[in-house]
Enzyme design. Structure first.
Site, PDB file in Angstrom:
ATOM      1  N   CYS A 111      32.240  38.458  34.805  1.00  0.00           N
ATOM      2  CA  CYS A 111      33.079  39.278  33.937  1.00  0.00           C
ATOM      3  C   CYS A 111      33.776  38.410  32.887  1.00  0.00           C
ATOM      4  O   CYS A 111      33.135  37.863  32.009  1.00  0.00           O
ATOM      5  CB  CYS A 111      34.053  40.076  34.790  1.00  0.00           C
ATOM      6  SG  CYS A 111      34.835  41.470  33.956  1.00  0.00           S
ATOM      7  N   HIS A 112      35.103  38.249  32.962  1.00  0.00           N
ATOM      8  CA  HIS A 112      35.850  37.388  32.046  1.00  0.00           C
ATOM      9  C   HIS A 112      35.885  35.933  32.527  1.00  0.00           C
ATOM     10  O   HIS A 112      36.364  35.057  31.815  1.00  0.00           O
ATOM     11  CB  HIS A 112      37.288  37.896  31.883  1.00  0.00           C
ATOM     12  CG  HIS A 112      37.403  39.173  31.107  1.00  0.00           C
ATOM     13  ND1 HIS A 112      37.091  40.396  31.650  1.00  0.00           N
ATOM     14  CD2 HIS A 112      37.801  39.405  29.837  1.00  0.00           C
ATOM     15  CE1 HIS A 112      37.291  41.347  30.748  1.00  0.00           C
ATOM     16  NE2 HIS A 112      37.720  40.767  29.630  1.00  0.00           N
ATOM     17  N   GLY A 113      35.391  35.667  33.744  1.00  0.00           N
ATOM     18  CA  GLY A 113      35.383  34.320  34.307  1.00  0.00           C
ATOM     19  C   GLY A 113      34.724  33.274  33.421  1.00  0.00           C
ATOM     20  O   GLY A 113      35.164  32.123  33.387  1.00  0.00           O
TER      21      GLY A 113
END
Length: 184
Positions: A111-113
Site C-alpha cells: 500500500c503506502h509502505g
C-alpha cells in the site's frame, strides 16, 4: 534459506498503520511458524487504523534502536498513510530499510509502505507497485511502476492494498524460504 517455521521476521511500524496490513501478514506468518518481531520508534503502544477510523493498538516488541539486521530473515513494511509518512522522517527506520534491501534479504512493502523504499533510495531500476497515490513518488525515484496484485523484483516484494494480502504474504514466504525473492 530457513524454512518459514525457522525464520525470524521483522515488521516495522508506528502510529497510523493500516490495521489489516500489519495484523494479517503478522498472523499468517506466525501461523506458519515464523517468529515475528514488531519494532517501532518507541516501545509504547502504536495505533492502528481501519481506513480513516481508529482500529486496534499493539505494543511493539522492541524499539528501532534495538534492531540488528543480522537477527532477521526478512522485513515487512505495512502501509496506512500516516505510518510510512512518519517513518520516512525517522533516520533509523530509513537506515533499517536500506540495510535490509542492500543485504539481499526479502523486503515486503504494501500500500503506502513503499514510501519507505523511496526514502531509502532503493527503488531506482526496480519494478514495483503500491497504492495509486504513491506511484508518482516511486516513478520519480526511478522505479518502473505497474498495477498488479504482487510484484517481485529481486528481494523487493510490493503490493497495492489490503485485498492483495494473501498474494503478498505468499510471495514473501517463498522469498524467505528461498533466501531471496523469486517471481510469484
Amino acid at each position: 534459506m530457513p524454512a518459514i517455521d525457522q525464520s525470524h521476521i521483522l515488521i516495522i511500524a508506528t502510529d497510523g498503520f493500516e490495521q489489516s496490513e500489519l495484523f494479517e501478514p503478522r498472523d499468517r506468518l506466525i501461523a506458519a511458524g515464523a517468529e515475528v518481531t514488531l519494532a517501532a520508534p518507541e516501545k509504547a503502544p502504536i495505533q492502528g487504523m481501519q481506513h480513516d477510523e481508529k482500529g486496534d493498538t499493539i505494543t511493539p516488541d522492541i524499539a528501532l534502536q534495538e534492531v540488528r539486521i543480522e537477527d532477521y530473515d526478512g522485513l515487512v513494511l505495512p502501509g496506512g498513510v500516516a505510518n510510512p509518512d512518519t517513518l520516512r522522517t525517522d533516520a533509523k527506520a530509513v537506515d533499517i530499510v536500506r540495510r535490509f534491501v542492500e543485504s539481499g534479504k526479502p523486503v515486503a512493502a504494501i500500500c503506502h509502505g513503499p514510501w519507505l523504499l523511496v526514502e531509502a533510495g532503493v527503488v531506482s531500476g526496480r519494478t514495483v507497485t503500491s497504492w495509486p497515490s504513491v506511484r508518482t513518488d516511486l516513478a520519480n525515484a526511478g522505479a518502473t511502476v505497474v498495477d498488479r496484485e504482487v510484484v517481485v523484483d529481486r528481494n523487493l516484494i510490493t503490493s497495492r492494498k489490503p485485498d492483495d494480502i494473501p498474494a503478498f504474504v505468499d510471495a514473501f514466504r517463498r522469498a524467505v524460504t528461498a533466501g531471496q525473492a523469486v517471481p510469484a
